[in-house]
Scaffold this active site. Structure first.
Site, PDB file in Angstrom:
ATOM      1  N   GLY A 232       0.722   4.268   0.992  1.00  0.00           N
ATOM      2  CA  GLY A 232       0.903   5.044   2.223  1.00  0.00           C
ATOM      3  C   GLY A 232       1.951   4.417   3.141  1.00  0.00           C
TER       4      GLY A 232
ATOM      5  CE  LYS B  66      -4.808  17.456   3.123  1.00  0.00           C
ATOM      6  NZ  LYS B  66      -3.821  16.605   3.809  1.00  0.00           N
ATOM      7  CB  THR B  67      -9.753  15.562  -1.731  1.00  0.00           C
ATOM      8  OG1 THR B  67      -8.812  14.811  -0.984  1.00  0.00           O
ATOM      9  CG2 THR B  67      -9.419  15.489  -3.191  1.00  0.00           C
ATOM     10  CB  SER B  68     -14.488  18.018  -1.508  1.00  0.00           C
ATOM     11  OG  SER B  68     -14.594  18.222  -0.133  1.00  0.00           O
TER      12      SER B  68
ATOM     13  CG  ASN C 291      -7.701   3.870   1.688  1.00  0.00           C
ATOM     14  OD1 ASN C 291      -7.844   5.088   1.472  1.00  0.00           O
ATOM     15  ND2 ASN C 291      -6.543   3.358   2.068  1.00  0.00           N
TER      16      ASN C 291
ATOM     17  CE1 TYR D 273      -3.360   2.813   0.481  1.00  0.00           C
ATOM     18  CE2 TYR D 273      -2.151   3.385   2.469  1.00  0.00           C
ATOM     19  CZ  TYR D 273      -3.101   3.690   1.515  1.00  0.00           C
ATOM     20  OH  TYR D 273      -3.785   4.878   1.586  1.00  0.00           O
TER      21      TYR D 273
ATOM     22  CE  LYS E 224       0.040  11.776   4.279  1.00  0.00           C
ATOM     23  NZ  LYS E 224      -0.957  11.327   3.401  1.00  0.00           N
TER      24      LYS E 224
ATOM     25  CG  HIS F 191      -1.644  15.344   6.557  1.00  0.00           C
ATOM     26  ND1 HIS F 191      -2.687  14.702   7.185  1.00  0.00           N
ATOM     27  CD2 HIS F 191      -1.562  14.806   5.321  1.00  0.00           C
ATOM     28  CE1 HIS F 191      -3.204  13.809   6.367  1.00  0.00           C
ATOM     29  NE2 HIS F 191      -2.542  13.847   5.232  1.00  0.00           N
TER      30      HIS F 191
ATOM     31  CB  CYS G  64     -12.778  15.924   7.536  1.00  0.00           C
ATOM     32  SG  CYS G  64     -12.869  14.663   8.799  1.00  0.00           S
TER      33      CYS G  64
HETATM   34  C1  SPV Z   1      -3.977  10.033   4.025  1.00  0.00           C
HETATM   35  O1  SPV Z   1      -4.463   9.012   4.518  1.00  0.00           O
HETATM   36  O2  SPV Z   1      -3.888  11.097   4.647  1.00  0.00           O
HETATM   37  C2  SPV Z   1      -3.464  10.005   2.643  1.00  0.00           C
HETATM   38  C3  SPV Z   1      -3.216   8.714   2.025  1.00  0.00           C
HETATM   39  O3  SPV Z   1      -3.202  11.030   2.070  1.00  0.00           O
HETATM   40  S1  SPV Z   1      -1.852   7.907   2.656  1.00  0.00           S
HETATM   41  O4  SPV Z   1      -0.798   7.991   1.696  1.00  0.00           O
HETATM   42  O5  SPV Z   1      -2.245   6.556   2.920  1.00  0.00           O
HETATM   43  O6  SPV Z   1      -1.465   8.588   3.891  1.00  0.00           O
HETATM   44 MN    MN Z   2      -2.907  12.661   3.459  1.00  0.00          MN
END
Ligand code: SPV
Ligand code: MN
Length: 631
Positions: free
Chosen positions: A230, A282-284, A392, A228, A237, A256, A280
């Site tokens: 992440g 963030k992306t939108s 996810n 994965y 991350k 972040h 919550c």
């Molecule tokens: C998050 O979960 O905040 C992400 C995806 O942006 S990850 O790379 O899994 O952290």
């Molecule tokens: Mn993130």
């Protein structure tokens, strides 16, 4: 011949056992002998059959794409040669909190951070790397974590046996092999990843030995027995923890946070960063803004007295679940164009070779997904229906496809920050938008106090509030108390401090219905833009400044062509005193367990508590905005 050159020659000779002449030549141009030495030690340990180095040349990037398909780490789609599907396996499709640890000398605990004694951790994880790449190719990628030639930029080297991890890195980050061949004095991070044994589906099998260890002192991360992104893509991350730590040592912020631009009168653009826990908005929010610089991470530094931000990334690893043509037209278009490069992970790959995810207008056809073969109605061993695509499931794609991409994405000086936004999933306390009184007040009551309700989709226990300061708790290598102290100091160093705002898109009424609509967040952004520039007045509540009704009514009309009723305004923007007091108690009790929390945090909470109690005595437990003074 001096000792230096002989060492370098010895190192290259050792590396030649794993490289053909072309790849040895690529390595020989890398200026950092100590890095080459480390690579050769890694090769000796992990025992790959050969090494492939990704330079800036398009042929190298293409090679990695091809290998990902040949290795069956990615499956081609029938839709576009640039669209592929990747599956992590049913137990490896999220970040592994438990097994992600910060290595600390002597094993001293850091409050609220998952740690491991450094020597013990290194022994354990290096043992897991012993022979882990046997029979596989080892890929080496060199990246910039930020724009080229920028004082903000960090550098990183990814070493992995996964073509998918390198392919993802090539999309998400600027390839900077050239910098490593030019600058000997470079400080750099190192990310080592091994996929581990894979089963017939291609999934990592030794999940009990999945380890993600982060050595912040040496700036090396180790990730093994997982796929994965992440957990594996170092610059995502894993580098965030190293970056936060370096900022902590040097007095700047790694966050972040998204970075967006909001247009104001006369075409001016005001930049904001924003931190929200997963799910919550963030992306939108990033995608609804007028321009977008970044969707996930921000490096923020003091530049001549003002806070400036850069996005260290150039790609998005975004949640695809729910992305649909009506609510997310821009992303939907990028994901369904044939000329965009996209890796789809943990979606459904239908039997006719097309990608399906929850959000596509047509119903899903049978195919394969994160849990193997899938057909409508398929159930797991416990009798639960298996979703065709995972919540996810994600897309990995370039940020340069966005029409709204901010022209300053590559600006080595970053963008000047007008404001910082913090948002959580909060049914009953925060108003939809509120400005903090000042930097320190915002740091404490918006950033350090951020909480978010767990979503049913994630844990099945709606209503439980999780403490997630600055939306970065999972990625902190220092305690939230120390991180707060860093924010105080950073603010002190600035001549002009960004305004701090709290937002909440999830306020609900007594019957549990959301009180605001998806697009309303655009109005909150526009109001924040006006506040930063001193163009609108506000009302002073015990917890911050809130919009005047007349300003919002005008903005709703202008931006959304929507009537904004006075009774809704009153409901949304009333101060819920009792709820705020409860929140202060919760936040206080968390920080009182963190020894390095600055006293100032408690002082600010205490002042807020006093203001709330006084207001309660004067106005009661719920305070209508119409009772407040204008500021
Ligand atoms: C998050 O979960 O905040 C992400 C995806 O942006 S990850 O790379 O899994 O952290
Ligand atoms: Mn993130």
């Amino acid at each position: 011949m001096n000792a230096e050159t002989s060492t370098r020659e010895e190192v290259l000779r050792a590396l030649s056992r794993y490289t053909d002449s072309a790849n040895l030549e690529k390595l020989s141009r890398v200026k950092q002998t100590s890095l080459l030495k480390w690579i050769s030690e890694v090769a000796e340990l992990a025992k790959p059959s050969r090494i492939f180095v990704v330079t800036n040349r398009p042929e190298d990037v293409d090679y990695v794409r091809r290998k990902a398909i040949e290795n069956r780490e990615e499956i081609p789609t029938s839709y576009s040669p640039l669209h592929t599907a990747h599956f992590d396996g049913p137990r490896d499709l999220a970040r592994d909190r438990e097994n992600t640890r910060i290595l600390v000398k002597g094993g001293t605990g850091i409050a609220m951070v998952n740690t491991k004694e450094r020597e013990e951790g290194l022994r354990e994880v290096l043992d897991l790397f012993n022979g882990v790449m046997r029979g596989r190719e080892m890929y080496i990628g060199f990246y910039c974590f930020g724009p080229k030639d920028s004082p903000f930029t960090l550098y990183g080297v990814q070493v992995t046996d996964s073509a998918y991890v390198i392919h993802s890195s090539n999309i998400l980050y600027r390839i900077c092999y050239d910098v490593f061949t030019q600058r000997e004095d470079l400080e750099y991070m190192r990310f080592l990843h091994g996929t581990g044994e894979r089963d017939e589906n291609g999934w990592s099998v030794n999940l009990n030995a999945r380890r993600i260890y982060i050595d912040v002192e040496d700036q090396i991360t180790y990730s093994v027995n997982t796929q994965y992104a992440g957990n594996t893509v170092g610059l995502k991350k894993l580098s965030l923890r190293l970056c936060v730590y370096r900022g902590y040592k040097e007095g700047w912020l790694c966050e972040h946070m998204f970075i967006i631009g909001v247009r104001g009168p006369g075409g001016r653009v005001t930049y904001f960063t924003g931190a929200y826990p997963a799910g919550c908005g963030k992306t939108s929010t990033a995608l609804i803004a007028d321009t977008i610089v970044g969707d996930d991470l921000a490096i923020i530094k003091n530049s001549n007295g003002e806070a400036r931000a850069v996005n260290p990334e150039v790609g998005m690893f975004g949640i695809i679940d729910g992305v649909n043509p009506d609510d997310d037209p821009e992303i939907y278009e990028i994901l369904t164009r044939r000329d965009t490069e996209v890796i789809f992970s943990n979606i459904l790959l239908t039997e006719d070779g097309e990608v399906w995810w929850n959000g596509k207008p047509e119903p899903p056809k049978p195919g394969v997904n994160y849990a193997g073969v899938w057909y409508p109605g398929k159930r797991d061993e416990r009798g639960n229906e298996i979703r065709p695509s995972h919540p996810n499931a994600r897309f990995t794609t370039s940020i340069f496809y966005l029409d709204k991409l901010d022209p300053r994405i590559d600006d080595p000086g970053g963008v000047p920050l007008g404001g910082m936004i913090f948002g959580g999933r909060d049914p009953d306390t925060w108003v939809p938008v509120e400005e903090a009184f000042d930097w320190d007040h915002g740091v404490v009551t918006k950033g350090a106090s951020l909480e978010s309700e767990r979503t049913t989709a994630v844990l099945g226990q709606a209503g439980i509030r999780e403490f997630n300061p600055y939306a970065i708790l999972d990625f902190l290598p220092i305690s939230p108390g120390a991180f707060t102290e860093l924010h105080f100091k950073f603010g002190e160093s600035l001549n002009w401090k960004p305004r701090i705002f709290g937002v909440n898109y999830f306020l609900r009424d007594e019957s549990g219905r959301y009180l605001t609509e998806k697009r309303d967040k655009y109005v909150w952004l526009k109001w924040m833009e006006l506040r930063v520039n001193g163009d609108v007045n506000a009302l002073e509540t015990p917890t911050g400044y809130i919009p005047l009704y007349t300003d919002l009514a005008r903005l709703f009309e202008k931006e959304l062509g929507k009537e904004f009723r006075e009774d809704l305004y009153e409901k949304l923007f009333s101060t819920r005193v009792a709820k705020h007091l409860e929140k202060i108690e919760r936040v206080w009790s968390v920080y009182s367990t963190i020894p390095d929390t600055p006293k100032k945090l408690f002082d600010i909470l205490l002042e807020q508590k006093r203001r709330l109690e006084e207001a309660k005595w004067r106005y009661g437990t719920v305070i209508s905005p119409f009772k407040l003074d204008r500021k």
